[in-house]
Design a protein around this motif. Sequence first.
Motif, PDB file in Angstrom:
ATOM      1  N   LEU A 154       0.817  -1.218   0.000  1.00 58.62           N
ATOM      2  CA  LEU A 154       0.000   0.000   0.000  1.00 58.62           C
ATOM      3  C   LEU A 154       0.846   1.262   0.000  1.00 58.62           C
ATOM      4  O   LEU A 154       0.508   2.239  -0.675  1.00 58.62           O
ATOM      5  CB  LEU A 154      -0.925  -0.013   1.223  1.00 58.62           C
ATOM      6  N   ARG A 158       0.608   4.289  -2.817  1.00 63.31           N
ATOM      7  CA  ARG A 158       0.324   5.675  -2.445  1.00 63.31           C
ATOM      8  C   ARG A 158       1.444   6.619  -2.887  1.00 63.31           C
ATOM      9  O   ARG A 158       1.183   7.696  -3.429  1.00 63.31           O
ATOM     10  CB  ARG A 158       0.110   5.766  -0.927  1.00 63.31           C
ATOM     11  N   GLU A 162       0.918   9.752  -5.472  1.00 61.86           N
ATOM     12  CA  GLU A 162       1.205  11.098  -4.983  1.00 61.86           C
ATOM     13  C   GLU A 162       2.301  11.764  -5.799  1.00 61.86           C
ATOM     14  O   GLU A 162       2.244  12.965  -6.092  1.00 61.86           O
ATOM     15  CB  GLU A 162       1.609  11.042  -3.509  1.00 61.86           C
ATOM     16  N   GLU A 190      -6.656  -3.020  -3.162  1.00 64.31           N
ATOM     17  CA  GLU A 190      -5.737  -2.108  -2.470  1.00 64.31           C
ATOM     18  C   GLU A 190      -5.538  -0.822  -3.269  1.00 64.31           C
ATOM     19  O   GLU A 190      -5.471   0.271  -2.712  1.00 64.31           O
ATOM     20  CB  GLU A 190      -4.383  -2.805  -2.249  1.00 64.31           C
ATOM     21  N   GLU A 191      -5.455  -0.959  -4.572  1.00 64.69           N
ATOM     22  CA  GLU A 191      -5.285   0.207  -5.432  1.00 64.69           C
ATOM     23  C   GLU A 191      -6.509   1.113  -5.375  1.00 64.69           C
ATOM     24  O   GLU A 191      -6.389   2.350  -5.323  1.00 64.69           O
ATOM     25  CB  GLU A 191      -5.045  -0.277  -6.860  1.00 64.69           C
ATOM     26  N   THR A 193      -8.500   1.396  -2.877  1.00 63.57           N
ATOM     27  CA  THR A 193      -8.503   2.041  -1.560  1.00 63.57           C
ATOM     28  C   THR A 193      -7.631   3.272  -1.550  1.00 63.57           C
ATOM     29  O   THR A 193      -8.030   4.354  -1.093  1.00 63.57           O
ATOM     30  CB  THR A 193      -8.029   1.039  -0.487  1.00 63.57           C
ATOM     31  N   VAL A 194      -6.412   3.154  -2.064  1.00 58.94           N
ATOM     32  CA  VAL A 194      -5.484   4.289  -2.075  1.00 58.94           C
ATOM     33  C   VAL A 194      -6.021   5.407  -2.964  1.00 58.94           C
ATOM     34  O   VAL A 194      -5.969   6.588  -2.601  1.00 58.94           O
ATOM     35  CB  VAL A 194      -4.097   3.835  -2.554  1.00 58.94           C
ATOM     36  N   ARG A 196      -9.066   6.209  -3.707  1.00 60.49           N
ATOM     37  CA  ARG A 196     -10.172   6.914  -3.058  1.00 60.49           C
ATOM     38  C   ARG A 196      -9.671   7.776  -1.908  1.00 60.49           C
ATOM     39  O   ARG A 196     -10.208   8.862  -1.661  1.00 60.49           O
ATOM     40  CB  ARG A 196     -11.212   5.907  -2.580  1.00 60.49           C
ATOM     41  N   GLN A 197      -8.668   7.300  -1.187  1.00 53.71           N
ATOM     42  CA  GLN A 197      -8.096   8.112  -0.115  1.00 53.71           C
ATOM     43  C   GLN A 197      -7.503   9.412  -0.647  1.00 53.71           C
ATOM     44  O   GLN A 197      -7.493  10.433   0.050  1.00 53.71           O
ATOM     45  CB  GLN A 197      -7.024   7.311   0.621  1.00 53.71           C
ATOM     46  N   LEU A 198      -7.021   9.381  -1.895  1.00 53.92           N
ATOM     47  CA  LEU A 198      -6.439  10.576  -2.510  1.00 53.92           C
ATOM     48  C   LEU A 198      -7.460  11.378  -3.301  1.00 53.92           C
ATOM     49  O   LEU A 198      -7.101  12.343  -3.977  1.00 53.92           O
ATOM     50  CB  LEU A 198      -5.280  10.168  -3.430  1.00 53.92           C
ATOM     51  N   GLY A 199      -8.732  10.986  -3.231  1.00 52.88           N
ATOM     52  CA  GLY A 199      -9.776  11.724  -3.941  1.00 52.88           C
ATOM     53  C   GLY A 199      -9.813  11.458  -5.425  1.00 52.88           C
ATOM     54  O   GLY A 199     -10.325  12.285  -6.195  1.00 52.88           O
ATOM     55  N   ARG A 201     -11.094   9.046  -8.610  1.00 48.09           N
ATOM     56  CA  ARG A 201     -12.114   8.074  -8.990  1.00 48.09           C
ATOM     57  C   ARG A 201     -11.513   7.067  -9.968  1.00 48.09           C
ATOM     58  O   ARG A 201     -10.811   7.450 -10.920  1.00 48.09           O
ATOM     59  CB  ARG A 201     -13.301   8.791  -9.616  1.00 48.09           C
TER      60      ARG A 201
END
Length: 267
Positions: A154, A158, A162, A190-191, A193-194, A196-199, A201
Amino acid sequence: MRPRTLLAFALGLVLLVTGCGDPGKNPGKAAAQPSASAAPASTPTPSPSPKPRPSRTTPPPKPKLRPVPKKLPAGLHRRSGSPGVALTFDDGPDPRYTPQILAQLRAARVTATFCVVGRQARRYPQLVAQIVREGHQLCNHSWHHDVDLGRRPLAEIRADLERTNRAIRAAAPGAPITWFRQPGGRWTAEELTVARQLGLRPLHWSVDPQDWDHPPAKTIIKRVESATHHGSVVLMHDAGGDRTQTMAACRHLIPDLKRRYGIVRLR
């Protein structure tokens, strides 16, 4: 004293005075001693001591990649969000082909979504800025198109996303980065999830003419036209090799898809 005794005494006294009886004056011993002019015996040169080898630490083992998913996870965007067709272009920007696609879109007065690779965005920031300036959408397509990105830890996923976002924002400050497309479409939970955490889609596709394999323009056109319906998301490429055939196909497809379905922004 007897005459013989006296003679022996006198002979011993003479030997004592002349030193002939001194062991230190023995000519044989003296001959065995080295002379002052003799060359000294050579002393062997000591061999240099071996340099200590630098200590080597064994690198930690690389984490094993997760297995490739057998099917696509739920939640991927595979529709345009309206009756119109959405055009997406991957792997750019590229100074040879991105300007050609931009010119064709401009001539047709339609917009598309450009899924840019972070390394390319850093190399050609002026093209990213032009994409935004002409009203097109931006999509994060990973740093260097790692098709196994979703199978990595993960933290690596990320960091990759980023880093790509930073390169895009350096080229086009303030431009929204709405979407993320996994290289090769090998999505993992997992991809997602990351992202969506970074906004971001998750953007997939519904039409793939496989132009990445460099088929003739006629083949690309036939594949797109036979698979496209209202609401389709069409995948094509404006970088990543020779895209001459894609450029030729788009000269027909862009006006034709606009006429038949309308070309829209992703929603």
